[in-house]
Design a protein around this motif. Structure first.
Motif, PDB file in Angstrom:
ATOM      1  N   UNK A   1       0.852  -1.185   0.000  1.00 23.32           N
ATOM      2  CA  UNK A   1       0.000   0.000   0.000  1.00 23.32           C
ATOM      3  C   UNK A   1       0.889   1.236   0.000  1.00 23.32           C
ATOM      4  N   UNK A   2       0.264   2.387  -0.235  1.00 26.41           N
ATOM      5  CA  UNK A   2       0.960   3.677  -0.237  1.00 26.41           C
ATOM      6  C   UNK A   2       0.325   4.539   0.844  1.00 26.41           C
ATOM      7  N   UNK A   3       1.141   5.259   1.610  1.00 23.88           N
ATOM      8  CA  UNK A   3       0.633   6.129   2.667  1.00 23.88           C
ATOM      9  C   UNK A   3       0.977   7.583   2.348  1.00 23.88           C
ATOM     10  N   UNK A   4       0.072   8.472   2.718  1.00 25.89           N
ATOM     11  CA  UNK A   4       0.295   9.907   2.552  1.00 25.89           C
ATOM     12  C   UNK A   4      -0.368  10.662   3.696  1.00 25.89           C
ATOM     13  N   UNK A   5       0.002  11.918   3.872  1.00 22.77           N
ATOM     14  CA  UNK A   5      -0.505  12.683   5.010  1.00 22.77           C
ATOM     15  C   UNK A   5      -0.414  14.166   4.732  1.00 22.77           C
ATOM     16  N   UNK A   6      -1.199  14.924   5.455  1.00 23.89           N
ATOM     17  CA  UNK A   6      -1.062  16.378   5.515  1.00 23.89           C
ATOM     18  C   UNK A   6      -1.540  16.841   6.885  1.00 23.89           C
ATOM     19  N   UNK A   7      -1.060  18.008   7.293  1.00 24.56           N
ATOM     20  CA  UNK A   7      -1.375  18.552   8.608  1.00 24.56           C
ATOM     21  C   UNK A   7      -1.849  19.992   8.437  1.00 24.56           C
ATOM     22  N   UNK A   8      -2.876  20.358   9.183  1.00 20.89           N
ATOM     23  CA  UNK A   8      -3.376  21.734   9.137  1.00 20.89           C
ATOM     24  C   UNK A   8      -2.297  22.706   9.631  1.00 20.89           C
ATOM     25  N   UNK A   9      -2.288  23.934   9.126  1.00 21.46           N
ATOM     26  CA  UNK A   9      -1.221  24.889   9.490  1.00 21.46           C
ATOM     27  C   UNK A   9      -1.031  25.055  10.989  1.00 21.46           C
ATOM     28  N   UNK A  10      -2.123  25.132  11.755  1.00 18.24           N
ATOM     29  CA  UNK A  10      -1.995  25.363  13.191  1.00 18.24           C
ATOM     30  C   UNK A  10      -1.430  24.160  13.951  1.00 18.24           C
ATOM     31  N   UNK A  11      -1.351  23.004  13.298  1.00 16.51           N
ATOM     32  CA  UNK A  11      -0.816  21.804  13.956  1.00 16.51           C
ATOM     33  C   UNK A  11       0.625  21.505  13.547  1.00 16.51           C
ATOM     34  N   UNK A  12       1.174  22.298  12.650  1.00 21.54           N
ATOM     35  CA  UNK A  12       2.546  22.045  12.186  1.00 21.54           C
ATOM     36  C   UNK A  12       3.555  22.410  13.259  1.00 21.54           C
ATOM     37  N   UNK A  13       4.705  21.728  13.210  1.00 20.92           N
ATOM     38  CA  UNK A  13       5.777  21.989  14.160  1.00 20.92           C
ATOM     39  C   UNK A  13       5.573  21.301  15.496  1.00 20.92           C
TER      40      UNK A  13
END
Length: 196
Positions: free
Chosen positions: A103-115
């Protein structure tokens, strides 16, 4: 029947996070999906086939994703703070091949949750769940060449770089030009990463 044909109901959780299903009938979920996929940093590194330009477009995108999940083609998780339930981003599987156990995995995070290591912790949770609950042997991750943050996250989570895939991703904001991507992968029997 393989484990990839039987989707467990349990929500992966740990590292202060809970991975939940998206709900296309929830205004808050649709709004978070729209904000995440409309974020300039997301768009810098990703060019999805359809853009979610409106609330209703985002709702339809989530509905299509739920149908794909139900068919066993994908698994989409809303990353949430385990204590508050606040949506922080998305981690998901695509290209699920039950026969080859890949399988392939991908992700993204909302700006306020970065860092805050949200992507790192969510990726580790999703990978462990994929290996144990779906019986996947090889989990691939790719990102556009130059996306240093994604490269670091992959390596921290035990996905060593395996090479460059030429012309594997759409160019920024286009569907008629391509750019290269780094390929990373983690195997079910690789040592688990420490210190996530």
């Amino acid at each position: 029947m393989s484990r990839t044909d039987e989707r467990p109901a349990a929500e992966p959780h740990g590292h202060g996070l809970r991975l939940c299903t998206w709900d296309a009938d929830s205004g808050a979920d649709v709004e978070a999906w729209l904000r995440g996929r409309g974020d300039p940093e997301f768009r810098r590194w990703n060019t999805p086939m359809p853009w979610d330009e409106s609330f209703e477009g985002a709702r339809e995108s989530l509905r299509r994703r739920a149908e794909s999940d139900a068919e066993g083609k994908t698994v989409a998780f809303r990353i949430t703070d385990a204590e508050s339930g606040l949506t922080l981003g998305q981690v998901g599987l695509s290209g699920i091949d039950a026969y080859m156990r890949r399988a392939v995995v991908g992700y993204w995070v909302l700006p306020e949750a970065r860092g805050r290591r949200v992507a790192t912790r969510a990726l580790d949770l999703a990978a462990r769940w994929t290996f144990t609950e779906l019986g996947i042997h090889r989990l691939e991750l790719d990102h556009v060449v130059g996306h240093a943050a994604s490269c670091r996250i992959a390596e921290l989570c035990g996905f060593p770089a395996e090479g460059i895939m030429r012309g594997a991703a759409f160019d920024e904001g286009r569907h008629d030009a391509f750019r290269d991507a780094h390929l990373h992968a983690r195997l079910a029997d690789d040592p688990a990463p420490e210190g996530i």
